[in-house]
Design a protein around this motif. Structure first.
Motif, PDB file in Angstrom:
ATOM      1  N   VAL A  31       0.839  -1.202   0.000  1.00  0.00           N
ATOM      2  CA  VAL A  31       0.000   0.000   0.000  1.00  0.00           C
ATOM      3  C   VAL A  31       0.872   1.249   0.000  1.00  0.00           C
ATOM      4  O   VAL A  31       0.617   2.212  -0.737  1.00  0.00           O
ATOM      5  CB  VAL A  31      -0.939  -0.006   1.223  1.00  0.00           C
ATOM      6  N   ALA A  32       1.935   1.247   0.809  1.00  0.00           N
ATOM      7  CA  ALA A  32       2.842   2.400   0.849  1.00  0.00           C
ATOM      8  C   ALA A  32       3.510   2.623  -0.501  1.00  0.00           C
ATOM      9  O   ALA A  32       3.650   3.770  -0.965  1.00  0.00           O
ATOM     10  CB  ALA A  32       3.892   2.208   1.936  1.00  0.00           C
ATOM     11  N   GLY A  33       3.910   1.542  -1.156  1.00  0.00           N
ATOM     12  CA  GLY A  33       4.534   1.671  -2.465  1.00  0.00           C
ATOM     13  C   GLY A  33       3.558   2.157  -3.523  1.00  0.00           C
ATOM     14  O   GLY A  33       3.913   2.974  -4.383  1.00  0.00           O
ATOM     15  N   ALA A  34       2.311   1.684  -3.470  1.00  0.00           N
ATOM     16  CA  ALA A  34       1.301   2.118  -4.436  1.00  0.00           C
ATOM     17  C   ALA A  34       0.997   3.599  -4.269  1.00  0.00           C
ATOM     18  O   ALA A  34       0.818   4.326  -5.254  1.00  0.00           O
ATOM     19  CB  ALA A  34       0.034   1.295  -4.258  1.00  0.00           C
ATOM     20  N   GLN A  35       0.951   4.067  -3.036  1.00  0.00           N
ATOM     21  CA  GLN A  35       0.688   5.484  -2.797  1.00  0.00           C
ATOM     22  C   GLN A  35       1.838   6.358  -3.273  1.00  0.00           C
ATOM     23  O   GLN A  35       1.629   7.463  -3.771  1.00  0.00           O
ATOM     24  CB  GLN A  35       0.437   5.722  -1.308  1.00  0.00           C
ATOM     25  N   ALA A  36       3.064   5.852  -3.124  1.00  0.00           N
ATOM     26  CA  ALA A  36       4.232   6.654  -3.503  1.00  0.00           C
ATOM     27  C   ALA A  36       4.482   6.632  -5.004  1.00  0.00           C
ATOM     28  O   ALA A  36       4.836   7.647  -5.607  1.00  0.00           O
ATOM     29  CB  ALA A  36       5.465   6.151  -2.757  1.00  0.00           C
ATOM     30  N   TYR A  37       4.312   5.461  -5.619  1.00  0.00           N
ATOM     31  CA  TYR A  37       4.674   5.302  -7.030  1.00  0.00           C
ATOM     32  C   TYR A  37       3.475   5.123  -7.941  1.00  0.00           C
ATOM     33  O   TYR A  37       3.643   4.775  -9.117  1.00  0.00           O
ATOM     34  CB  TYR A  37       5.608   4.097  -7.187  1.00  0.00           C
ATOM     35  N   GLY A  38       2.275   5.342  -7.432  1.00  0.00           N
ATOM     36  CA  GLY A  38       1.080   5.124  -8.246  1.00  0.00           C
ATOM     37  C   GLY A  38       1.019   5.983  -9.490  1.00  0.00           C
ATOM     38  O   GLY A  38       0.437   5.588 -10.499  1.00  0.00           O
ATOM     39  N   GLN A  39       1.627   7.181  -9.455  1.00  0.00           N
ATOM     40  CA  GLN A  39       1.592   8.088 -10.585  1.00  0.00           C
ATOM     41  C   GLN A  39       2.857   8.016 -11.437  1.00  0.00           C
ATOM     42  O   GLN A  39       2.985   8.751 -12.408  1.00  0.00           O
ATOM     43  CB  GLN A  39       1.392   9.522 -10.092  1.00  0.00           C
ATOM     44  N   VAL A  40       3.771   7.145 -11.070  1.00  0.00           N
ATOM     45  CA  VAL A  40       5.019   7.012 -11.824  1.00  0.00           C
ATOM     46  C   VAL A  40       4.793   6.069 -13.002  1.00  0.00           C
ATOM     47  O   VAL A  40       4.208   4.992 -12.858  1.00  0.00           O
ATOM     48  CB  VAL A  40       6.147   6.473 -10.919  1.00  0.00           C
ATOM     49  N   THR A  41       5.251   6.467 -14.172  1.00  0.00           N
ATOM     50  CA  THR A  41       5.108   5.647 -15.369  1.00  0.00           C
ATOM     51  C   THR A  41       6.471   5.473 -16.033  1.00  0.00           C
ATOM     52  O   THR A  41       7.474   6.036 -15.596  1.00  0.00           O
ATOM     53  CB  THR A  41       4.126   6.299 -16.359  1.00  0.00           C
ATOM     54  N   GLY A  42       6.476   4.686 -17.104  1.00  0.00           N
ATOM     55  CA  GLY A  42       7.694   4.517 -17.880  1.00  0.00           C
ATOM     56  C   GLY A  42       8.611   3.448 -17.328  1.00  0.00           C
ATOM     57  O   GLY A  42       8.175   2.458 -16.726  1.00  0.00           O
ATOM     58  N   GLU A  43       9.918   3.658 -17.516  1.00  0.00           N
ATOM     59  CA  GLU A  43      10.912   2.652 -17.151  1.00  0.00           C
ATOM     60  C   GLU A  43      10.917   2.367 -15.661  1.00  0.00           C
ATOM     61  O   GLU A  43      11.049   1.203 -15.241  1.00  0.00           O
ATOM     62  CB  GLU A  43      12.296   3.121 -17.596  1.00  0.00           C
ATOM     63  N   SER A  44      10.761   3.398 -14.831  1.00  0.00           N
ATOM     64  CA  SER A  44      10.758   3.198 -13.383  1.00  0.00           C
ATOM     65  C   SER A  44       9.597   2.320 -12.948  1.00  0.00           C
ATOM     66  O   SER A  44       9.737   1.459 -12.069  1.00  0.00           O
ATOM     67  CB  SER A  44      10.689   4.551 -12.664  1.00  0.00           C
ATOM     68  N   ALA A  45       8.441   2.522 -13.560  1.00  0.00           N
ATOM     69  CA  ALA A  45       7.274   1.707 -13.225  1.00  0.00           C
ATOM     70  C   ALA A  45       7.489   0.252 -13.619  1.00  0.00           C
ATOM     71  O   ALA A  45       7.119  -0.664 -12.873  1.00  0.00           O
ATOM     72  CB  ALA A  45       6.028   2.263 -13.913  1.00  0.00           C
ATOM     73  N   ARG A  46       8.098   0.024 -14.767  1.00  0.00           N
ATOM     74  CA  ARG A  46       8.358  -1.356 -15.202  1.00  0.00           C
ATOM     75  C   ARG A  46       9.361  -2.034 -14.281  1.00  0.00           C
ATOM     76  O   ARG A  46       9.213  -3.206 -13.936  1.00  0.00           O
ATOM     77  CB  ARG A  46       8.869  -1.369 -16.642  1.00  0.00           C
ATOM     78  N   ARG A  47      10.392  -1.299 -13.868  1.00  0.00           N
ATOM     79  CA  ARG A  47      11.362  -1.879 -12.941  1.00  0.00           C
ATOM     80  C   ARG A  47      10.687  -2.299 -11.639  1.00  0.00           C
ATOM     81  O   ARG A  47      10.931  -3.396 -11.122  1.00  0.00           O
ATOM     82  CB  ARG A  47      12.462  -0.853 -12.633  1.00  0.00           C
ATOM     83  N   GLY A  48       9.847  -1.425 -11.109  1.00  0.00           N
ATOM     84  CA  GLY A  48       9.154  -1.749  -9.872  1.00  0.00           C
ATOM     85  C   GLY A  48       8.238  -2.946 -10.020  1.00  0.00           C
ATOM     86  O   GLY A  48       8.189  -3.814  -9.138  1.00  0.00           O
ATOM     87  N   ALA A  49       7.500  -3.011 -11.132  1.00  0.00           N
ATOM     88  CA  ALA A  49       6.579  -4.124 -11.350  1.00  0.00           C
ATOM     89  C   ALA A  49       7.336  -5.436 -11.511  1.00  0.00           C
ATOM     90  O   ALA A  49       6.969  -6.461 -10.919  1.00  0.00           O
ATOM     91  CB  ALA A  49       5.720  -3.852 -12.584  1.00  0.00           C
ATOM     92  N   TRP A  50       8.406  -5.426 -12.283  1.00  0.00           N
ATOM     93  CA  TRP A  50       9.174  -6.653 -12.481  1.00  0.00           C
ATOM     94  C   TRP A  50       9.858  -7.086 -11.187  1.00  0.00           C
ATOM     95  O   TRP A  50       9.972  -8.284 -10.902  1.00  0.00           O
ATOM     96  CB  TRP A  50      10.216  -6.444 -13.581  1.00  0.00           C
ATOM     97  N   TYR A  51      10.310  -6.116 -10.434  1.00  0.00           N
ATOM     98  CA  TYR A  51      10.938  -6.439  -9.147  1.00  0.00           C
ATOM     99  C   TYR A  51       9.909  -7.067  -8.204  1.00  0.00           C
ATOM    100  O   TYR A  51      10.218  -8.028  -7.486  1.00  0.00           O
ATOM    101  CB  TYR A  51      11.522  -5.172  -8.536  1.00  0.00           C
ATOM    102  N   GLY A  52       8.694  -6.548  -8.200  1.00  0.00           N
ATOM    103  CA  GLY A  52       7.625  -7.139  -7.387  1.00  0.00           C
ATOM    104  C   GLY A  52       7.309  -8.567  -7.815  1.00  0.00           C
ATOM    105  O   GLY A  52       7.119  -9.449  -6.970  1.00  0.00           O
ATOM    106  N   TRP A  53       7.262  -8.813  -9.124  1.00  0.00           N
ATOM    107  CA  TRP A  53       7.029 -10.171  -9.614  1.00  0.00           C
ATOM    108  C   TRP A  53       8.168 -11.105  -9.208  1.00  0.00           C
ATOM    109  O   TRP A  53       7.950 -12.297  -8.952  1.00  0.00           O
ATOM    110  CB  TRP A  53       6.874 -10.165 -11.136  1.00  0.00           C
ATOM    111  N   SER A  54       9.390 -10.588  -9.147  1.00  0.00           N
ATOM    112  CA  SER A  54      10.529 -11.416  -8.731  1.00  0.00           C
ATOM    113  C   SER A  54      10.341 -11.910  -7.307  1.00  0.00           C
ATOM    114  O   SER A  54      10.641 -13.074  -7.000  1.00  0.00           O
ATOM    115  CB  SER A  54      11.832 -10.607  -8.835  1.00  0.00           C
TER     116      SER A  54
END
Length: 212
Positions: free
Chosen positions: A88-111
């Protein structure tokens, strides 16, 4: 008509200071409080593994009388709560972030998710072939070891020295705990691992608070 406050500063040094202040303000806006990331996990390890040591102690009898299901259940509940809280804390902080940073975060979460799924399958498959005292050591050592590796990977992805060093610390703590053996591993992880996460969250918060 343009107000004086809207005009760019004439002094180049003042302009640079203004740019730095705006960058720092944006970083604080999108960077979550480090306590929200480290403290929930630190408390979960400190309490959960602490109870595990008190019941599954190296001796022949528990140090504290409690139901046998309580340590493991408490650990899983606290870990689940920590995962939800940090998500929840990460979604609130990075919810509006798009692009390469968002993909890194999503892939890292899947890892994280796929890594622990693999761990559960492997540990569940071999647990029946081990003595009961080694089963607990296997599960906890694999989980803590994977956590340390993923912390180092996250530090490498985002060039976060604090996160990378925490991953090294968790890995060293895990290795020392495994060498110490069943029972002692839980104590080492609870105090040094959980305490290390609490300290990392505190230092990160102090650094963020002191940033101009």
């Amino acid at each position: 008509m343009i107000a004086d406050d809207d005009l760019p500063p004439e002094d180049p040094a003042a302009a640079l200071r203004l740019i730095d202040e705006q960058r720092a303000s944006a970083a604080r806006q999108f960077e979550p409080d480090p306590r929200a990331y480290y403290w929930p996990w630190g408390l979960a390890w400190l309490i959960g593994f602490g109870l595990h040591f008190l019941y599954f102690s190296p001796g022949d009898a528990p140090l504290v009388d409690m139901p046998s299901w309580l340590p493991l259940t408490t650990l899983f509940v606290l870990l689940t709560a920590a995962a939800v809280f940090t998500a929840v804390a990460g979604a609130q902080a990075y919810g509006q972030v798009t692009g390469e940073s968002a993909r890194r975060g999503a892939w890292y979460g899947w890892s994280w998710g796929l890594g622990f799924l693999t761990l559960f399958v492997i540990a569940g498959r071999v647990s029946d072939s081990l003595p009961s005292d080694l089963v607990g050591l296997l599960w906890s050592a694999l989980a803590v070891g994977l956590t340390g590796i993923l912390h180092m990977a996250g530090g490498a992805i985002w060039l976060d020295r604090r996160l990378f060093l925490l991953g090294i610390w968790i890995t060293v703590v895990n290795v020392l705990g495994v060498i110490a053996g069943p029972g002692w591993h839980a104590l080492v992880v609870a105090v040094a691992g959980g305490g290390g996460m609490l300290l990392a969250g505190t230092l990160g918060w102090l650094h963020r608070k002191g940033r101009p």
